[in-house]
Write an enzyme that holds these catalytic residues in place. Structure first.
Site, PDB file in Angstrom:
ATOM      1  N   GLY A  93     -49.754  17.746  -2.208  1.00 28.04           N
ATOM      2  CA  GLY A  93     -49.066  17.256  -3.419  1.00 28.04           C
ATOM      3  C   GLY A  93     -47.651  17.783  -3.525  1.00 28.04           C
ATOM      4  CB  ALA A  94     -45.222  18.856  -1.055  1.00 23.52           C
ATOM      5  CB  SER A  96     -43.824  15.086  -8.060  1.00 19.24           C
ATOM      6  OG  SER A  96     -45.164  15.319  -8.430  1.00 19.24           O
ATOM      7  N   GLY A  97     -43.054  17.863  -8.775  1.00 19.51           N
ATOM      8  CA  GLY A  97     -43.384  19.054  -9.543  1.00 19.51           C
ATOM      9  C   GLY A  97     -43.391  20.357  -8.758  1.00 19.51           C
ATOM     10  CE1 TYR A 273     -54.994  19.869 -13.894  1.00 22.00           C
ATOM     11  CE2 TYR A 273     -55.321  21.352 -15.756  1.00 22.00           C
ATOM     12  CZ  TYR A 273     -54.627  20.992 -14.612  1.00 22.00           C
ATOM     13  OH  TYR A 273     -53.561  21.769 -14.180  1.00 22.00           O
TER      14      TYR A 273
END
Ligand code: NDP
Ligand code: PMR
Length: 398
Positions: A93-94, A96-97, A273
């Protein structure tokens, strides 16, 4: 309205905190009505002290909290000097954020090649360019954590590159706070736990062999956790609270037939989550217990601060997205920028002073790291073992 709705949750939060009898001190010092939290970690620390005061045996966690600051060290240890080659870090998950900011922080040192393991190849390429990463400092590889087949494919593809693997950062996550009905991964698991926990669980188990083979001086596996999964904090007491129960829902497949929640309860996207974050923190500790001594790999988790501007909140109502950053910036003071959070995670990847295994790292207001204490559930060794065994079955490893 969105934060008002959240604010309206406070009375019940307060009540539940008092019921548990653990937060009286932090709440006394915290003017809930005026939101004058001086900082989120302070409330964290007070609650822990309070827990210790009330229960002298309160060290059920894997280690006691030490609030000693460990400022980043610039000196290379003798071990670090052993090798000149660039380290290779895989970050899920690189695109974004936090993941993107960490990739950028590592690439900027000139000492790391970052594998951006992302579900959207073009988005990741564009993001890397936008933040100014040089082509030789990163490689984008496809990984969809919502598909166990994709995880296996990623591992095969990675091995084919013949690159060493020195650090794995399990960072990607989805958060579906407004979903009324559950959605599911390719193999039929509830999406948040399926992606955030099960996808990363399989990835970690498979890539552990590759990490073992690395000759890098400090091999690390990091799984991003969060304060909201820790019920020993104020943030972790905002309903719905994380609670894995006896894992009956997970054990029955998390496929919506019996339940799509780990504890077997009614579907709640926000809770799913938070539960997945508890799984992330439990998995890190179980990895530490099972493999640290044998492999020398450092296992760590962290709460990087409240990065209120990231894509994580993309499915929240627009008003929440508008009010959440100023709320965290000016009221809870828990806010950190993506850039600062990226530097924090980059420290956990490469700073010699953060090389201890089994630790859940946090940062105080001066951005000094400290070993934080996990909640009772997030440090429950029995639960971690059970979670491990059930997860192994679900991902087809047992
Ligand atoms: P973002 O939404 O910005 O980043 C999440 C990343 O995960 C994106 O790159 C996204 O990809 C990726 N992702 C989502 N689903 C998948 C999938 N199926 N396969 C592969 N990648 C996927 O959120 P953050 O940067 O905030 O979150 C990063 C981590 O930080 C998470 O683990 C989160 O729990 C944690 N965290 C965040 C906090 C915060 O305040 N924001 C606080 C504490 C912890 P895409 O770009 O394609 O959508
Ligand atoms: Mg929270 C010290 C106070 C503190 C901190 C550090 C956070 C972090 N939050 C705090 C307090 C509060 N929050 C209070 C008092 C409220 C009630 C008004 C509140 C509400 C709230 C909501 C509705 N907070 C949230 C939400 C979300 O939807 C976010 C969430 O839970 O996502 C799972 C969230 C968060 N608060 C945080 C952090 C870090 C989040 C992001 C979630 C995460 O990644 O764990």
């Amino acid at each position: 309205m969105a934060l008002q709705a959240a604010y309206s949750l406070l009375p019940s939060t307060t009540a539940s905190i008092h019921k548990e009898g653990r937060f009286s001190a932090s709440l006394k010092e915290t003017t809930l009505t005026s939101f004058s939290f001086s900082n989120n970690l302070r409330s964290d620390k007070i609650s822990i002290k309070e827990q210790r005061r009330q229960n002298p045996r309160f060290s059920t966690g894997i280690r006691a909290q030490t609030v000693t600051a460990t400022p980043p060290s610039n000196e290379a240890s003798p071990e670090q000097k052993k090798t000149q080659r660039k380290g290779t870090a895989v970050i899920t998950g690189a695109s974004s954020g936090l993941g993107l900011a960490t990739a950028k922080a590592l690439a900027d040192t000139g000492k790391w090649h970052v594998i951006m393991a992302c579900r959207n190849f073009l988005k990741a390429e564009k993001a890397a360019k936008t933040v100014g990463m040089s082509k030789e400092d990163y490689t984008v590889m496809h990984l969809d954590l919502a598909s166990l087949e994709s995880v296996k494919q990623f591992v095969d593809n990675y091995r084919r590159t013949e690159r060493p693997l020195d650090v794995l950062v399990c960072n990607a996550a989805v958060y579906q706070p407004t979903a009324k009905e559950p959605s599911f991964t390719a193999e039929g698991f509830e999406l948040s736990v399926g992606t955030n926990h099960l996808g990363h669980f399989l990835l970690s188990k498979l890539l552990l062999d590759d990490l073992k083979k690395s000759d890098y001086p400090s091999k690390r596996m990091i799984i991003v956790g969060s304060i909201t999964g820790n019920t020993n904090t104020l943030a972790g007491n905002v309903p719905p609270k994380a609670n894995l129960g006896d894992l009956r829902g997970l054990a029955s497949g998390l496929n919506g037939q019996n339940s799509s929640m780990i504890d077997g309860g009614e579907y709640d996207g926000a809770k799913a989550y938070k539960d997945s974050k508890v799984c992330n923190m439990l998995t890190m500790q179980e990895l530490h217990r099972r493999y640290h001594e044998e492999t020398g790999v450092t296992f760590a988790s962290l709460y990087p601060g409240c990065i209120a501007t990231t894509g994580l909140f993309r499915e929240h109502v627009p008003l929440f997205r508008l009010l959440f950053p100023p709320f965290q910036k000016y009221i809870t003071k828990g806010y950190v920028s993506e850039e600062e959070a990226g530097k924090r995670l980059a420290q956990v990847v490469s700073d010699p002073s953060l090389g201890k295994s089994g630790v859940y790292w946090s940062w105080n207001n001066n951005s000094s790291s400290f070993e934080n204490q996990l909640s009772k559930e997030a440090s429950d060794a029995e639960k971690a073992k059970k979670l491990w065994e059930v997860s192994e079955k679900l991902v087809g490893l047992a």
